[in-house]
Design a protein around this motif. Structure first.
Motif, PDB file in Angstrom:
ATOM      1  N   VAL A   1       0.919  -1.260   0.019  1.00 55.54           N
ATOM      2  CA  VAL A   1       0.244   0.210   0.016  1.00 55.54           C
ATOM      3  C   VAL A   1       0.966   1.281  -0.022  1.00 55.54           C
ATOM      4  O   VAL A   1       1.894   1.466   0.851  1.00 55.54           O
ATOM      5  N   PRO A   2       0.714   2.089  -1.078  1.00 53.36           N
ATOM      6  CA  PRO A   2       1.709   3.351  -0.887  1.00 53.36           C
ATOM      7  C   PRO A   2       1.506   4.091   0.238  1.00 53.36           C
ATOM      8  O   PRO A   2       0.415   4.595   0.762  1.00 53.36           O
ATOM      9  N   GLY A   3       2.587   4.430   0.657  1.00 51.88           N
ATOM     10  CA  GLY A   3       2.713   5.042   2.100  1.00 51.88           C
ATOM     11  C   GLY A   3       2.583   4.464   3.485  1.00 51.88           C
ATOM     12  O   GLY A   3       2.551   5.288   4.445  1.00 51.88           O
ATOM     13  N   VAL A   4       2.513   3.162   3.332  1.00 53.06           N
ATOM     14  CA  VAL A   4       2.366   2.389   4.595  1.00 53.06           C
ATOM     15  C   VAL A   4       3.248   1.260   4.409  1.00 53.06           C
ATOM     16  O   VAL A   4       3.189   0.484   3.430  1.00 53.06           O
ATOM     17  N   VAL A   5       4.087   1.283   5.478  1.00 52.95           N
ATOM     18  CA  VAL A   5       5.130  -0.089   5.787  1.00 52.95           C
ATOM     19  C   VAL A   5       5.046  -0.844   6.523  1.00 52.95           C
ATOM     20  O   VAL A   5       5.821  -1.791   6.875  1.00 52.95           O
ATOM     21  N   GLY A   6       3.826  -0.746   7.512  1.00 60.03           N
ATOM     22  CA  GLY A   6       3.310  -1.911   8.288  1.00 60.03           C
ATOM     23  C   GLY A   6       2.788  -3.092   7.651  1.00 60.03           C
ATOM     24  O   GLY A   6       1.610  -3.283   7.384  1.00 60.03           O
TER      25      GLY A   6
END
Length: 319
Positions: free
Chosen positions: A47-52
């Motif tokens: 998901v762009p912008g989410v690294v969890g």
């Protein structure tokens, strides 16, 4: 009303993915200092912008840098994993951090076809069976012995629609968001169908206490713009600054999406936020609030968490 935080490890413009994870750990330490009940992490893939993306791995890091706050997931997306492996990971965390580990599970799969292929999953079919299998492993009812042997940690279900029915049949507490916050009838059915004493509701909603509605909207705008861009373009997921968000060139569809995103949050000055939270509690019977607001400026985010913790203390005492 207990207060918990969900941190999705959002990226911010001008900062790296690695820093987003470090920011999650810094926020967890602050949450513990504020006396919050739980700190949650999530599972999102590509998901762009989410690294969890690896919640049990991140839980281990959060638990290692804190000492008292409960650490959980909102959630592990069970269709993506073998229930036995999830149970082993959770049991390992529970053995290392006794009495502090919770697990929330959900039914979502990857949000695009390439992500679903990468995960090797096409749908959430069979989720209830997988949930039952996970519970069996955690409670020592599997065909082999789960190691390490630990008391089973609490399990929540991220539930909307039919998920509430599954939770009731399993006797599980739920985390709810979205339409159920304005139409509590599904929650009434969930409580009626749950075994006695097993129904429990946690609200998931973005909350921001500021000096005014305008000030709160300014701080929330980057999150709303980033989400709108991600949905429409599949990119630009990192949180822009408030100035960048205000100057963003958006399509009519994206502007409408931004307004919907903002309308779904609880924001304003202390009196306005307290009034809306009291209304939500009365209508839903929730005993816990899980907020996932992320701000571009980490110092502003820390201040917002502090103000909300103080406000919730007032709500608990009726002040």
């Amino acid at each position: 009303m207990l207060l918990s935080l969900l941190d999705r490890s959002r990226t911010r413009t001008g900062r790296s993915d690695a820093d987003a994870l470090q920011a999650t750990l810094r926020r967890a330490r602050r949450a513990e200092q504020l006396g919050l009940h739980r700190f949650w992490v999530a599972e999102h893939h590509a998901v762009p912008g989410v690294v969890g993306s690896a919640p049990t791995v991140l839980m281990a890091s959060v638990a290692a840098v804190t000492s008292r706050i409960r650490v959980g997931t909102a959630g592990v997306m069970l269709p993506n994993h073998t229930p036995f492996v999830v149970a082993e990971q959770i049991a390992t965390l529970a053995a290392l951090h006794p009495g502090r580990i919770d697990v929330g599970v959900g039914r979502s799969v990857g949000f695009t076809a390439p992500v679903r292929r990468a995960l090797g999953v096409s749908s959430a079919d069979g989720f209830e069976d997988r949930l039952a299998e996970l519970l069996d492993w955690l409670h020592g009812r599997g065909p082999v012995t789960l190691r390490p042997l630990v008391p089973p940690p609490p399990v929540w279900l991220l539930a909307t629609g039919g998920g509430l029915e599954i939770a009731a049949r399993a006797g599980l507490p739920v985390v709810v968001a979205g339409p159920v916050l304005t139409d509590p009838e599904p929650l009434h059915r969930y409580r009626a169908a749950s075994p006695p004493g097993r129904a429990r509701v946690t609200l998931s909603v973005d909350v921001l206490v500021a000096d005014s509605v305008a000030a709160a909207r300014r701080e929330l705008l980057p999150q709303a713009v980033a989400l709108a861009r991600t949905r429409s373009r599949g990119e630009f997921g990192a949180l822009p600054s408030p100035e960048e968000a205000a100057a963003a060139q958006l399509s009519a569809r994206e502007r409408a999406d931004v307004e919907r995103n903002l309308a779904s949050t609880v924001h304003g000055d202390e009196a306005e936020v307290l009034d809306r939270l009291q209304d939500l509690v009365q209508r839903t019977g929730a005993v816990e609030l899980m907020t996932s607001t992320t701000l571009h400026d980490e110092a502003a985010e820390a201040e917002a968490d502090t103000r909300l913790a103080r406000l919730l203390a007032r709500l608990r005492t009726g002040g």
